[in-house]
Design a protein around this motif. Structure first.
Motif, PDB file in Angstrom:
ATOM      1  N   ALA A 201       0.766  -1.254   0.000  1.00 42.99           N
ATOM      2  CA  ALA A 201       0.000   0.000   0.000  1.00 42.99           C
ATOM      3  C   ALA A 201       0.794   1.299   0.000  1.00 42.99           C
ATOM      4  O   ALA A 201       0.193   2.366  -0.129  1.00 42.99           O
ATOM      5  N   VAL A 237      -7.498  -0.514   5.251  1.00 47.63           N
ATOM      6  CA  VAL A 237      -7.868  -1.761   4.570  1.00 47.63           C
ATOM      7  C   VAL A 237      -9.018  -2.437   5.327  1.00 47.63           C
ATOM      8  O   VAL A 237     -10.005  -2.869   4.723  1.00 47.63           O
ATOM      9  N   ARG A 240     -12.543  -1.064   4.880  1.00 54.60           N
ATOM     10  CA  ARG A 240     -13.212  -1.414   3.616  1.00 54.60           C
ATOM     11  C   ARG A 240     -13.805  -2.820   3.646  1.00 54.60           C
ATOM     12  O   ARG A 240     -14.667  -3.147   2.836  1.00 54.60           O
ATOM     13  N   ASP A 241     -13.339  -3.668   4.577  1.00 57.67           N
ATOM     14  CA  ASP A 241     -13.760  -5.065   4.564  1.00 57.67           C
ATOM     15  C   ASP A 241     -13.504  -5.689   5.928  1.00 57.67           C
ATOM     16  O   ASP A 241     -12.689  -6.601   6.076  1.00 57.67           O
ATOM     17  N   ASP A 244     -13.580  -9.542   6.361  1.00 54.92           N
ATOM     18  CA  ASP A 244     -12.818 -10.361   5.434  1.00 54.92           C
ATOM     19  C   ASP A 244     -13.728 -11.043   4.410  1.00 54.92           C
ATOM     20  O   ASP A 244     -13.541 -12.219   4.088  1.00 54.92           O
ATOM     21  N   SER A 246     -15.077  -9.374   1.294  1.00 56.09           N
ATOM     22  CA  SER A 246     -15.015  -8.950  -0.106  1.00 56.09           C
ATOM     23  C   SER A 246     -13.679  -9.264  -0.773  1.00 56.09           C
ATOM     24  O   SER A 246     -13.539  -9.144  -1.982  1.00 56.09           O
ATOM     25  N   GLY A 247     -12.714  -9.664   0.027  1.00 56.62           N
ATOM     26  CA  GLY A 247     -11.391  -9.926  -0.559  1.00 56.62           C
ATOM     27  C   GLY A 247     -10.436  -8.771  -0.354  1.00 56.62           C
ATOM     28  O   GLY A 247      -9.230  -8.908  -0.524  1.00 56.62           O
ATOM     29  N   GLU A 248     -10.965  -7.598   0.045  1.00 60.54           N
ATOM     30  CA  GLU A 248     -10.065  -6.443   0.215  1.00 60.54           C
ATOM     31  C   GLU A 248      -9.131  -6.615   1.402  1.00 60.54           C
ATOM     32  O   GLU A 248      -7.950  -6.305   1.331  1.00 60.54           O
ATOM     33  N   ARG A 249      -9.712  -7.122   2.531  1.00 60.25           N
ATOM     34  CA  ARG A 249      -8.876  -7.316   3.718  1.00 60.25           C
ATOM     35  C   ARG A 249      -7.787  -8.364   3.456  1.00 60.25           C
ATOM     36  O   ARG A 249      -6.722  -8.349   4.070  1.00 60.25           O
ATOM     37  N   ILE A 251      -5.734  -8.616   1.237  1.00 62.35           N
ATOM     38  CA  ILE A 251      -4.406  -8.160   0.772  1.00 62.35           C
ATOM     39  C   ILE A 251      -3.416  -8.047   1.938  1.00 62.35           C
ATOM     40  O   ILE A 251      -2.209  -8.102   1.741  1.00 62.35           O
ATOM     41  N   PHE A 351      -3.158  -7.197  -5.108  1.00 64.18           N
ATOM     42  CA  PHE A 351      -4.522  -7.662  -5.324  1.00 64.18           C
ATOM     43  C   PHE A 351      -4.594  -9.174  -5.131  1.00 64.18           C
ATOM     44  O   PHE A 351      -3.584  -9.880  -5.213  1.00 64.18           O
TER      45      PHE A 351
END
Ligand SMILES: NC(=O)c1ccc[n+]([C@@H]2O[C@H](COP(=O)([O-])OP(=O)(O)OC[C@H]3O[C@@H](n4cnc5c(N)ncnc54)[C@H](O)[C@@H]3O)[C@@H](O)[C@H]2O)c1
Ligand SMILES: [Zn+2]
Length: 368
Positions: A201, A237, A240-241, A244, A246-249, A251, A351
């Protein structure tokens, strides 16, 4: 660090859809816990949970500070180390809290590294169906990573962190002074998570770390801003999620698929978490060259940076590599047989992909 004047407290405000809490970062906070907590908590009784190492170093001071502010803490100490992160230990802690008369108005303070943060958070999540949790992380890893984000957990014989809850803290207190007693190896492993944050990031922080002088790494002003930066990266991060989903966390798991497998293959004794992560980061960079177009020069820069903090980037020759592949199957990221792997196309970005094959991972581990 002693020769430098203490730094004043700064605050990182963390918020998501359903939570909001501050992280205080400064020096001397250990002796101010009581009055700092007063602003956030109405209850008077609390469990002060710590481990056998940290108890000797800081528990008395925290206890005194809480008592002077009118709180009634019950000190509960568990043996230091990952082996204490069990459901059995959680049961024993809850029993002690019941006996001490702690109720729904009480709260839990976790004073220690990530092990204490994870287990005290889990206890707070389930005691009377959830009471407030305050984190006083005492390891660098806990400050920049485990105390943020609300994930709490214990281990089972089958694997790490398989039982847990998401329970956000009400307050996090990072006293830079406590890091003075942290053994060097423990200190360095915190940098594996910091370097991970930079890769996923923050290309600018990666540059800052490249010019970081070994001696200045315990310099409070530099550490304060670095810790705060990392808290913000992780918190953004998580916001946004949080769960865990949506897949964003995910990362944040960069380097962890292989890292966890290495930790497990070494029976959690050979490598510290951050050391295994360091190797996992190198493997994830190799996979990223193949699957995400990462420039090999950037992988080399990552290796160079990890080495600056004395983190391993090659596996010892006699390490049982086959065990790593066996351990990979236990990883939570292998949902329904499908591999979810975090790659970086360039330093500062990451990603989640399902394009990575077990063969890619095997090759990357083979290169370590
Ligand atoms: N919840 C999360 O999001 C999350 C994220 C990352 C890691 N974790 C968990 O964190 C744990 C690892 O954390 P850790 O590395 O802090 O381990 P740890 O809590 O075992 O601490 C490492 C060692 O340092 C000692 N110690 C701690 N602070 C000290 C100090 N100031 N001075 C001297 N000694 C000190 C401890 O007693 C221990 O022996 C793992 O269980 C991992 O699963 C959780
Ligand atoms: Zn980690």
């Amino acid at each position: 660090m002693d020769s430098v004047s203490p730094v004043s407290v700064t605050v990182a405000e963390i918020h998501g859809a359903t939570y909001r809490y501050p992280v205080l970062v400064g020096s001397g906070l250990i002796d101010q816990v009581g009055r700092r907590v007063l602003k956030f908590i109405r209850g008077k009784t609390c469990a002060l949970l710590t481990d056998s190492n940290v108890e000797l170093l800081f528990a008395r001071r925290v206890n005194r500070s809480l008592t002077s502010a009118g709180f009634k803490p019950t000190l509960i100490t568990i043996p230091a180390g990952e082996k204490s992160k069990t459901l059995k230990q959680v049961g024993a802690i809850c029993e002690q809290m019941i006996i001490a008369g702690l109720d729904r108005q009480s709260f839990v303070i976790g004073l220690g590294g990530g092990v204490i943060g994870d287990i005290s958070g889990f206890v707070a999540a389930i005691y009377h169906r959830g009471i407030p949790h305050i984190q006083i992380p005492t390891s660098l890893l806990a400050m920049v990573d485990s105390s943020i984000g609300g994930k709490t957990a214990v281990n089972t014989a089958e694997g790490k962190n398989l039982i847990g809850a998401v329970h956000q803290p009400s307050l996090v207190i990072d006293d830079l002074n406590v890091l003075k007693t942290l053994p060097r190896r423990e200190f360095n492993q915190g940098f594996a998570e910091i370097i991970k944050h930079a890769i996923i990031a923050d290309a600018k922080m990666f540059k800052t770390l490249q010019s970081w002088k070994a001696r200045s790494s315990r310099q409070p002003l530099a550490l304060q801003s670095l810790i705060k930066r990392n808290i913000k990266i992780k918190a953004a991060v998580v916001a946004r999620d949080e769960r865990d989903r949506s897949g964003e966390r995910a990362i944040l798991n960069f380097g962890h698929t292989v890292g966890h497998a290495i930790e497990r293959a070494g029976n959690y004794r050979k490598f510290l978490h951050g050391e295994a992560l360091s190797l996992g980061i190198v493997a994830a960079c190799a996979v990223s060259i193949k699957r995400a177009g990462l420039a090999p020069g950037q992988r080399d820069a990552v290796i160079d940076l990890l080495q600056r903090f004395d983190l391993p980037t090659r596996m010892p020759k006699n390490f049982p590599r086959e065990k790593i592949f066996k351990a990979l199957k236990f990883d939570k990221k292998f949902e329904a047989g499908k591999i979810r792997f975090v790659v970086t196309p360039r330093i500062g970005a990451a990603f989640l992909t399902t394009d990575v094959t077990l063969e890619d991972i095997r090759d990357a581990v083979g290169e370590l």
